[in-house]
Design a protein around this motif. Structure first.
Motif, PDB file in Angstrom:
ATOM      1  N   VAL A  78      11.295   7.681   3.482  1.00  0.00           N
ATOM      2  CA  VAL A  78      11.086   7.965   2.066  1.00  0.00           C
ATOM      3  C   VAL A  78      11.679   9.334   1.756  1.00  0.00           C
ATOM      4  CG1 VAL A  78       9.374   8.250   0.229  1.00  0.00           C
ATOM      5  CG2 VAL A  78       8.958   6.624   2.091  1.00  0.00           C
ATOM      6  N   VAL A  79      12.401   9.426   0.646  1.00  0.00           N
ATOM      7  CA  VAL A  79      12.942  10.698   0.194  1.00  0.00           C
ATOM      8  C   VAL A  79      12.043  11.233  -0.919  1.00  0.00           C
ATOM      9  CG1 VAL A  79      14.924  11.923  -0.774  1.00  0.00           C
ATOM     10  CG2 VAL A  79      15.287   9.952   0.741  1.00  0.00           C
ATOM     11  N   LEU A  80      11.548  12.443  -0.729  1.00  0.00           N
ATOM     12  CA  LEU A  80      10.704  13.099  -1.707  1.00  0.00           C
ATOM     13  C   LEU A  80      11.430  14.319  -2.255  1.00  0.00           C
ATOM     14  CD1 LEU A  80       7.411  13.003   0.382  1.00  0.00           C
ATOM     15  CD2 LEU A  80       8.125  11.371  -1.369  1.00  0.00           C
ATOM     16  N   GLU A  96       0.845  -1.197   0.000  1.00  0.00           N
ATOM     17  CA  GLU A  96       0.000   0.000   0.000  1.00  0.00           C
ATOM     18  C   GLU A  96       0.879   1.245   0.000  1.00  0.00           C
ATOM     19  OE1 GLU A  96      -3.933   1.464   2.297  1.00  0.00           O
ATOM     20  OE2 GLU A  96      -2.209   1.112   3.616  1.00  0.00           O
ATOM     21  N   ILE A  97       1.924   1.240   0.833  1.00  0.00           N
ATOM     22  CA  ILE A  97       2.843   2.383   0.902  1.00  0.00           C
ATOM     23  C   ILE A  97       3.593   2.564  -0.410  1.00  0.00           C
ATOM     24  CG2 ILE A  97       5.037   3.138   1.937  1.00  0.00           C
ATOM     25  CD1 ILE A  97       2.541   3.888   3.521  1.00  0.00           C
ATOM     26  N   PHE A  98       4.027   1.457  -1.020  1.00  0.00           N
ATOM     27  CA  PHE A  98       4.683   1.566  -2.323  1.00  0.00           C
ATOM     28  C   PHE A  98       3.770   2.292  -3.311  1.00  0.00           C
ATOM     29  CE2 PHE A  98       7.452  -2.505  -1.781  1.00  0.00           C
ATOM     30  CZ  PHE A  98       8.290  -1.809  -0.923  1.00  0.00           C
ATOM     31  N   ASN A  99       2.496   1.957  -3.275  1.00  0.00           N
ATOM     32  CA  ASN A  99       1.527   2.556  -4.195  1.00  0.00           C
ATOM     33  C   ASN A  99       1.263   4.027  -3.863  1.00  0.00           C
ATOM     34  OD1 ASN A  99      -0.460   2.185  -6.387  1.00  0.00           O
ATOM     35  ND2 ASN A  99      -1.944   2.639  -4.778  1.00  0.00           N
ATOM     36  N   VAL A 100       1.310   4.376  -2.569  1.00  0.00           N
ATOM     37  CA  VAL A 100       1.033   5.747  -2.137  1.00  0.00           C
ATOM     38  C   VAL A 100       2.026   6.741  -2.743  1.00  0.00           C
ATOM     39  CG1 VAL A 100       1.170   7.300  -0.136  1.00  0.00           C
ATOM     40  CG2 VAL A 100      -0.162   5.197   0.000  1.00  0.00           C
ATOM     41  N   PHE A 101       3.311   6.402  -2.718  1.00  0.00           N
ATOM     42  CA  PHE A 101       4.337   7.360  -3.145  1.00  0.00           C
ATOM     43  C   PHE A 101       4.786   7.175  -4.599  1.00  0.00           C
ATOM     44  CE2 PHE A 101       4.771   7.185   1.496  1.00  0.00           C
ATOM     45  CZ  PHE A 101       4.668   8.525   1.791  1.00  0.00           C
ATOM     46  N   SER A 102       4.442   6.041  -5.199  1.00  0.00           N
ATOM     47  CA  SER A 102       4.873   5.756  -6.568  1.00  0.00           C
ATOM     48  C   SER A 102       3.856   6.304  -7.557  1.00  0.00           C
ATOM     49  CB  SER A 102       5.041   4.242  -6.756  1.00  0.00           C
ATOM     50  OG  SER A 102       5.407   3.937  -8.085  1.00  0.00           O
ATOM     51  N   THR A 103       4.029   7.560  -7.946  1.00  0.00           N
ATOM     52  CA  THR A 103       3.103   8.216  -8.877  1.00  0.00           C
ATOM     53  C   THR A 103       3.855   8.741 -10.096  1.00  0.00           C
ATOM     54  OG1 THR A 103       3.359  10.359  -7.783  1.00  0.00           O
ATOM     55  CG2 THR A 103       1.611   8.920  -6.964  1.00  0.00           C
ATOM     56  N   GLN A 121       8.402  11.100  -5.544  1.00  0.00           N
ATOM     57  CA  GLN A 121       9.340  10.187  -4.893  1.00  0.00           C
ATOM     58  C   GLN A 121      10.703  10.292  -5.558  1.00  0.00           C
ATOM     59  OE1 GLN A 121       8.097   6.028  -4.480  1.00  0.00           O
ATOM     60  NE2 GLN A 121      10.208   5.405  -4.852  1.00  0.00           N
ATOM     61  N   GLU A 122      11.763  10.306  -4.748  1.00  0.00           N
ATOM     62  CA  GLU A 122      13.131  10.369  -5.239  1.00  0.00           C
ATOM     63  C   GLU A 122      13.853   9.082  -4.851  1.00  0.00           C
ATOM     64  OE1 GLU A 122      16.776  12.443  -6.673  1.00  0.00           O
ATOM     65  OE2 GLU A 122      14.660  12.259  -7.171  1.00  0.00           O
ATOM     66  N   GLY A 123      14.205   8.267  -5.841  1.00  0.00           N
ATOM     67  CA  GLY A 123      14.927   7.032  -5.562  1.00  0.00           C
ATOM     68  C   GLY A 123      14.050   5.945  -4.964  1.00  0.00           C
ATOM     69  N   GLU A 124      14.700   4.850  -4.588  1.00  0.00           N
ATOM     70  CA  GLU A 124      13.982   3.720  -4.010  1.00  0.00           C
ATOM     71  C   GLU A 124      14.181   3.677  -2.502  1.00  0.00           C
ATOM     72  OE1 GLU A 124      15.614   0.250  -5.810  1.00  0.00           O
ATOM     73  OE2 GLU A 124      17.618   0.566  -4.989  1.00  0.00           O
TER      74      GLU A 124
END
Length: 249
Positions: free
Chosen positions: A126-128, A81-88, A108-111
């Motif tokens: 998470v780095v944004l 769910e979190i992967f989906n939240v920031f992966s846009t 999102q910046e990087g993995e």
């Protein structure tokens, strides 16, 4: 109980993801300082260098939060769910609970990975990236008349503006200006009901939705018309609504 550092994400389609409402505890939220790209040249007249060009670059935001689940299966579901939240594909908006009138646009910046604290609990950082290096505040509208009046520009960074004028009579020109030399001057046969819009950032002038670039006179000075924090005198030859968005470093 809610983390004081809680925030919500607003996507392009208007959907909202509130970290607290979804069961995530925000541990930290750090917006890094403004980041500059400097170009210098040797100063042949004395020691050191001289600045040729300076530009603000994008800046990073570091966010960490806890994932808590009752079992491994639920933990895996929350992770994705979190992967989906920031992966846009496109930037999204973040509004923090402690500053509800301010927002940032990020991607999102990087993995990243999740550090397991137990089998079903973990911490994520998470780095944004803020592509626009400014924090945006409220939108403010100023009503301009044909004589100079003082207005207070809020925020602590320079900002752009847009204006809208609806003509109530026929006229052959229009002028909007400040007291430090900034001005936009137009020559055109406006009629009653015409709607004139100016976008400072795009240097765009339109009439009833169509480009009116041909009406801009060479005497116009866009460079001196950016809005700086503090008091400025503004006027327009015809009643005009000028709107700007607060910006903060």
């Amino acid at each position: 109980m809610k983390s004081r550092l809680n925030f919500k994400i607003i996507y392009e389609d208007g959907k909202v993801f509130d970290m607290h409402n979804k069961g995530y505890w925000v541990n930290s939220f750090h917006i890094l300082s403004p980041n500059f790209e400097r170009e210098t040249r040797e100063n042949k007249a004395s020691d050191g260098e001289r600045l040729k060009r300076s530009k603000k670059k994008s800046r990073n935001v570091y966010v960490s939060f806890l994932i808590e689940a009752d079992n491994l299966e639920e933990f895996e579901a929350k992770k994705h769910e979190i992967f989906n939240v920031f992966s846009t594909d496109n930037p999204f908006t973040i509004i923090r609970d402690i500053t509800p009138t301010k927002k940032i646009e990020v991607i999102q910046e990087g993995e990243y990975d999740i550090e397991n604290l137990t089998e079903s609990d973990g911490e994520v950082t998470v780095v944004l990236k803020m592509l626009d290096p400014y924090i945006h505040g409220d939108s403010t509208s100023l009503q301009l008349s044909n004589s100079f009046h003082p207005y207070t520009i809020t925020g602590n960074a320079k900002t752009t503006w847009k204006s809208r004028t609806v003509f109530n009579s026929q006229t052959s020109n229009y002028r909007i200006e400040n007291n430090v030399g900034g001005k936009v001057i137009l020559n055109y046969p406006f009629i009653s009901g015409d709607v004139l819009e100016i976008d400072y950032k795009k240097r765009k002038v339109s009439l009833n939705g169509n480009s009116l670039a041909v009406a801009i006179l060479l005497q116009s000075d866009w460079q001196k018309f950016i809005l700086k924090p503090g008091t400025v005198q503004l006027k327009a030859s015809h009643p005009t609504s000028l709107t700007y968005i607060e910006k903060f470093h």
